[in-house]
Design a protein around this motif. Structure first.
Motif, PDB file in Angstrom:
ATOM      1  N   LEU A   1       3.795   2.017   2.669  1.00 17.36           N
ATOM      2  CA  LEU A   1       3.564   2.317   4.080  1.00 17.36           C
ATOM      3  C   LEU A   1       4.599   1.635   4.981  1.00 17.36           C
ATOM      4  CD1 LEU A   1      -0.320   2.137   4.542  1.00 17.36           C
ATOM      5  CD2 LEU A   1       1.154   4.102   4.987  1.00 17.36           C
TER       6      LEU A   1
ATOM      7  N   THR B   1       0.845  -1.195   0.000  1.00 17.17           N
ATOM      8  CA  THR B   1       0.000   0.000   0.000  1.00 17.17           C
ATOM      9  C   THR B   1       0.883   1.248   0.000  1.00 17.17           C
ATOM     10  OG1 THR B   1      -1.724  -1.168   1.250  1.00 17.17           O
ATOM     11  CG2 THR B   1      -1.825   1.247   1.216  1.00 17.17           C
ATOM     12  N   THR B   2       0.630   2.161  -0.930  1.00 17.67           N
ATOM     13  CA  THR B   2       1.482   3.345  -1.084  1.00 17.67           C
ATOM     14  C   THR B   2       0.825   4.579  -0.486  1.00 17.67           C
ATOM     15  OG1 THR B   2       2.418   2.446  -3.128  1.00 17.67           O
ATOM     16  CG2 THR B   2       2.672   4.806  -2.754  1.00 17.67           C
ATOM     17  N   ARG B   3       1.626   5.317   0.283  1.00 11.50           N
ATOM     18  CA  ARG B   3       1.210   6.620   0.797  1.00 11.50           C
ATOM     19  C   ARG B   3       2.393   7.588   0.636  1.00 11.50           C
ATOM     20  NH1 ARG B   3      -2.916   4.353   0.756  1.00 11.50           N
ATOM     21  NH2 ARG B   3      -4.543   4.189   2.373  1.00 11.50           N
ATOM     22  N   TYR B   4       2.092   8.788   0.194  1.00 13.06           N
ATOM     23  CA  TYR B   4       3.137   9.800   0.024  1.00 13.06           C
ATOM     24  C   TYR B   4       4.264   9.301  -0.887  1.00 13.06           C
ATOM     25  CZ  TYR B   4       0.691  11.105   4.280  1.00 13.06           C
ATOM     26  OH  TYR B   4      -0.284  11.384   5.211  1.00 13.06           O
TER      27      TYR B   4
END
Length: 388
Positions: A269, A262-265
């Protein structure tokens, strides 16, 4: 010949021998759990045919003679592979009740029920809880000219929805606790609905005895029913957490995979320091729980446990429950909404782990018992007054 106890061997054994059966249970577990439906009716016979129900029974009773460590690790691996906590709970309960019947004060009348549990033609459940301490049970057993008469109500019986017979406890005319076997089709036996936070696929029900007349040979412990119950619950504390610990391991792996994908920023993550810290705390809880549980299993294997109340077994149950609850809590904190509504397995695990707080003795009760044990073991002579 003793069965192998090597961890890798046992993990492979569970996957090879019972993996297909566990996959069949997994196929509809989310739907059954949401609906509060118990294990499918075919499970008991299928588990028996695969040798699972009899794996930990003694050889003289038709079992394969697995010892406490082997059986505990098998249950842990089942919990790892199976998403339905009812499976390790149910199979371990059959073994526990069969063993209690074999070791009963009156083993011969009780023994005839053991083969039914081993071959899957019957399922058994423990009917104990009345929301009262052992000396305040409301269920009464009265001796009559034709046998015995049972009257009372059990407030929560896990597995009752599918059970054919019940190991239950009552107070006799003299106020002594008695252990007795009741069958579902005995007159005056009635199951009713009950609420449960978790373990919804275990088939929990209430159980009422309305002047249930039974033959006298249904009594399996007439002299020391309390000791019989204590021995059962003492052993139950150890196996009750084996499957959930395996499930916590699977939960940690599932959580780590989700965070890594899961990708954030602009980055996964799993690269964020606070996320890595959460995973680290989950890993610490898992490793500590495994070490504690396996130590207790080794002591049981060596025969070093007190059968009535063993402080190491009791401490292990308490500690493992707290650690797997911590793993579920950390998963919710780090996954956010995904754990709440993206994957129902996290909520299912959280509810089931919470139910373990009261399994085989509530956590607070166990703390009191262990505190008394510590005071007894660590007592020191009275402090001497200083001389002038």
């Amino acid at each position: 010949m003793a069965l192998p106890t090597d961890d890798r061997y046992l993990a492979a054994l569970v996957r090879d021998r019972w993996g297909t059966l566990l996959s069949m249970v997994n196929a509809d577990v989310t739907q059954r759990y949401a609906a509060g439906e118990p294990l499918p009716s075919w499970f008991a016979r299928a588990a028996a045919d695969a040798g699972l129900t009899s794996y930990a029974l003694p050889r003289h009773a038709g079992g394969q003679g697995a010892g406490p460590r082997t059986w505990g690790r098998v249950l842990e691996e089942i919990g790892y592979l199976c998403e339905d906590d009812a499976v390790p709970y149910t199979v371990s309960m059959q073994v526990g009740i069969a063993t209690a019947l074999l070791e009963a004060e009156r083993p011969e009348p009780a023994r005839r029920h053991v083969h039914r549990l081993a071959d899957g033609t019957a399922l058994a459940a423990l009917a104990y809880s009345e929301d009262a301490d052992p000396f305040a049970l409301a269920t009464r057993l009265r001796h009559t000219a034709g046998g015995i008469l049972l009257t009372g109500h059990k407030t929560h019986v896990s597995g009752a929805a599918l059970a054919d017979l019940f190991l239950t406890y009552a107070l006799d005319d003299g106020g002594d606790m008695v252990a007795v076997i009741v069958e579902r089709d005995d007159p005056g036996v009635r199951c009713g609905p009950t609420a449960s936070i978790g373990h919804r696929t275990n088939g929990p029900r209430t159980l009422t005895f309305e002047h249930t007349a039974l033959p006298a040979d249904r009594i399996v412990a007439a002299q020391d029913g309390l000791g019989h119950a204590q021995r059962f619950l003492n052993a139950r504390r150890l196996v009750a957490v084996c499957g959930p610990l395996g499930r916590a391991r699977a939960l940690l792996e599932r959580c780590a995979h989700r965070l890594a994908t899961t990708t954030r920023y602009g980055r996964p993550l799993s690269q964020l320091p606070n996320v890595q810290g959460a995973l680290g705390r989950m890993y610490i809880s898992l490793q500590a729980a495994q070490a504690t549980l396996h130590h207790a299993l080794d002591r049981a294997e060596a025969g070093h446990c007190d059968p009535l109340f063993d402080p190491v077994i009791t401490a292990a149950k308490h500690f493992v429950v707290e650690q797997i609850r911590s793993i579920a809590d950390q998963a919710f904190r780090v996954l956010g909404g995904h754990a709440c509504y993206g994957d129902p397995r996290y909520g299912q695990a959280l509810r089931d782990f919470t139910d373990l707080v009261v399994a085989a003795g509530s956590q607070d009760t166990l703390e009191v018992l262990l505190g008394a044990t510590a005071l007894s073991a660590c007592a020191t002579p009275a402090r001497r007054e200083p001389t002038s």
